[in-house]
Scaffold this motif. Structure first.
Motif, mmCIF file in Angstrom:
data_model
loop_
_atom_site.group_PDB
_atom_site.id
_atom_site.type_symbol
_atom_site.label_atom_id
_atom_site.label_comp_id
_atom_site.label_asym_id
_atom_site.label_seq_id
_atom_site.Cartn_x
_atom_site.Cartn_y
_atom_site.Cartn_z
ATOM 1 N N ALA A 127 0.687 -1.356 0.027
ATOM 2 C CA ALA A 127 -0.079 0.087 0.073
ATOM 3 C C ALA A 127 0.779 1.326 0.000
ATOM 4 C CB ALA A 127 -0.923 0.004 1.218
ATOM 5 N N GLY A 128 2.120 1.097 0.384
ATOM 6 C CA GLY A 128 2.912 2.322 0.523
ATOM 7 C C GLY A 128 3.730 2.544 -0.966
ATOM 8 N N ARG A 129 3.397 1.890 -1.925
ATOM 9 C CA ARG A 129 3.837 2.066 -3.425
ATOM 10 C C ARG A 129 3.752 3.337 -3.885
ATOM 11 N NH1 ARG A 129 5.756 -2.481 -6.563
ATOM 12 N NH2 ARG A 129 5.797 -0.989 -8.397
ATOM 13 N N ALA A 130 4.813 4.265 -3.731
ATOM 14 C CA ALA A 130 4.704 5.784 -4.189
ATOM 15 C C ALA A 130 4.440 5.985 -5.770
ATOM 16 C CB ALA A 130 5.813 6.616 -3.756
ATOM 17 N N SER A 148 -5.866 2.512 4.011
ATOM 18 C CA SER A 148 -4.636 1.622 4.487
ATOM 19 C C SER A 148 -4.357 1.730 5.862
ATOM 20 C CB SER A 148 -3.588 1.538 3.744
ATOM 21 O OG SER A 148 -2.808 3.042 3.626
ATOM 22 N N LEU A 149 -4.551 2.960 6.489
ATOM 23 C CA LEU A 149 -4.003 3.065 7.764
ATOM 24 C C LEU A 149 -5.300 3.154 8.950
ATOM 25 C CD1 LEU A 149 -2.002 6.481 6.996
ATOM 26 C CD2 LEU A 149 -1.191 3.802 7.101
ATOM 27 N N GLN A 150 -6.563 2.722 8.458
ATOM 28 C CA GLN A 150 -7.241 2.297 9.572
ATOM 29 C C GLN A 150 -7.379 1.192 9.982
ATOM 30 O OE1 GLN A 150 -10.484 0.727 8.644
ATOM 31 N NE2 GLN A 150 -9.347 -0.008 6.859
ATOM 32 N N ALA A 151 -8.089 0.680 10.928
ATOM 33 C CA ALA A 151 -7.980 -0.493 11.538
ATOM 34 C C ALA A 151 -8.417 -1.921 11.116
ATOM 35 C CB ALA A 151 -8.282 -0.806 13.176
ATOM 36 N N HIS A 152 -9.337 -1.674 10.037
ATOM 37 C CA HIS A 152 -10.293 -2.754 9.579
ATOM 38 C C HIS A 152 -9.943 -3.381 8.139
ATOM 39 C CE1 HIS A 152 -13.272 -2.064 12.887
ATOM 40 N NE2 HIS A 152 -13.110 -0.809 12.586
#
Length: 313
Positions: A127-130, A148-152
């Motif tokens: 998910a971090g692919r710039a 991508s940064l939330q918990a679910h």
């Protein structure tokens, strides 16, 4: 509307016009299987994954290049480089997805791209692919919806099968997509109605047990649903082109198929070889020619053709 009640869902779905958006994508993207290997974290809840000794990275790479070549004859298909630190990255549709607002209610609305929340840390790296984010945000000008940064967990079009014609979602719940995650995807894609249901024990993604093809046909495997009767209800909704798959078809990834144009359905060659005659005839009756690609080396990773294809709407 988002519901667990099939009667409520199909009543609402039956009232919807086929005017949500285009039936198939305008382009596709892939991620190369560079560093392709067994990811032990992913293997923990993916029973389709082979043992490490059965992975053949060179053969997987050659098959992946052939997949891109074949798809490029139908629609523009780009391929991003892979990364040895992300051995599952060749299945990008779990991490990135695209959508457009309801065409009937927001004509001309800005398209968007979604970044999913993956369950396993090895996949969260993707998910971090710039470069992929920049392609959608800067090159195509799509608005970002970053989940991508939330918990679910919400593994996008792996967990959520979308009927793009009607704006319907079919969200199979598992360790890779919980109810809150499904709701986030429903809202991010602006869907009109989404049905929530439990996958059968041992199933990890909805797109392994269900395919909706250009909004007019469906391939459904009852064995993949905790309530097999729901599979029949989905097939019935797409009658006369709702096809129930046998166990052998399920195991060979027949449901992990995709329509990328109005006239063709794509699946792996292994899936095509076990395709039952009535399924083959049903696809033809729905107006689809069958296209297959050898992907046995890629299928060692626990996914098949549809998992490799990210759609650009």
């Amino acid at each position: 509307m988002i519901t667990r009640d099939p009667d409520v869902f199909f009543t609402q779905a039956g009232r919807l016009a086929a005017d949500f958006g285009p039936a198939t994508a305008r382009a596709a993207f892939l991620v190369a299987p560079d560093g392709f290997a067994r990811a032990e974290q992913s293997a923990g809840d993916n029973r389709y994954m082979a043992q490490a000794a059965d992975f053949d990275p060179g053969r997987a790479s050659a098959q992946h290049r052939e997949l891109q070549r074949r798809l490029s004859a139908v629609l523009p298909t780009i391929c991003f480089a892979g990364d040895p630190d992300t051995p599952d990255a060749l299945f990008p549709n779990n991490v990135f997805a695209t959508g457009r607002p309801d065409a009937a209610r927001q004509p001309g609305g800005a398209p968007r791209y979604l970044v999913g929340r993956m369950r396993h840390p090895v996949r969260q790296r993707e998910a971090g692919r710039a470069d992929i984010r920049a392609f959608f945000g800067q090159v195509l000008g799509y608005e970002e919806v970053d989940l991508s940064l939330q918990a679910h967990p919400c593994e996008l079009t792996g967990a959520l099968v979308v009927d793009r014609v009607r704006g319907l979602g079919y969200a199979g719940l598992s360790e890779r997509c919980d109810e809150a995650g499904a709701r986030l995807m429903h809202e991010a894609l602006g869907l009109r109605a989404t049905l929530l249901f439990e996958l059968a024990p041992g199933e990890y993604h909805t797109n392994v047990v269900l395919a909706v093809l250009a909004g007019r046909a469906a391939l459904v495997s009852p064995a993949g649903f905790a309530e097999p009767a729901l599979a029949s209800a989905i097939a019935g909704f797409y009658a006369p082109h709702g096809m129930i798959l046998a166990a052998a078809e399920h195991a060979a990834f027949v449901a992990n198929s995709i329509a990328l144009s109005a006239d063709r359905v794509w699946m792996s060659a292994a899936a095509g070889r076990v395709l039952a005659e009535h399924t083959r005839a049903g696809l033809a009756a729905a107006g689809f020619a069958l296209e297959t690609v050898e992907l046995d080396a890629i299928e060692a990773g626990g996914g098949s053709l549809r998992c490799c294809v990210g759609e650009i709407y």
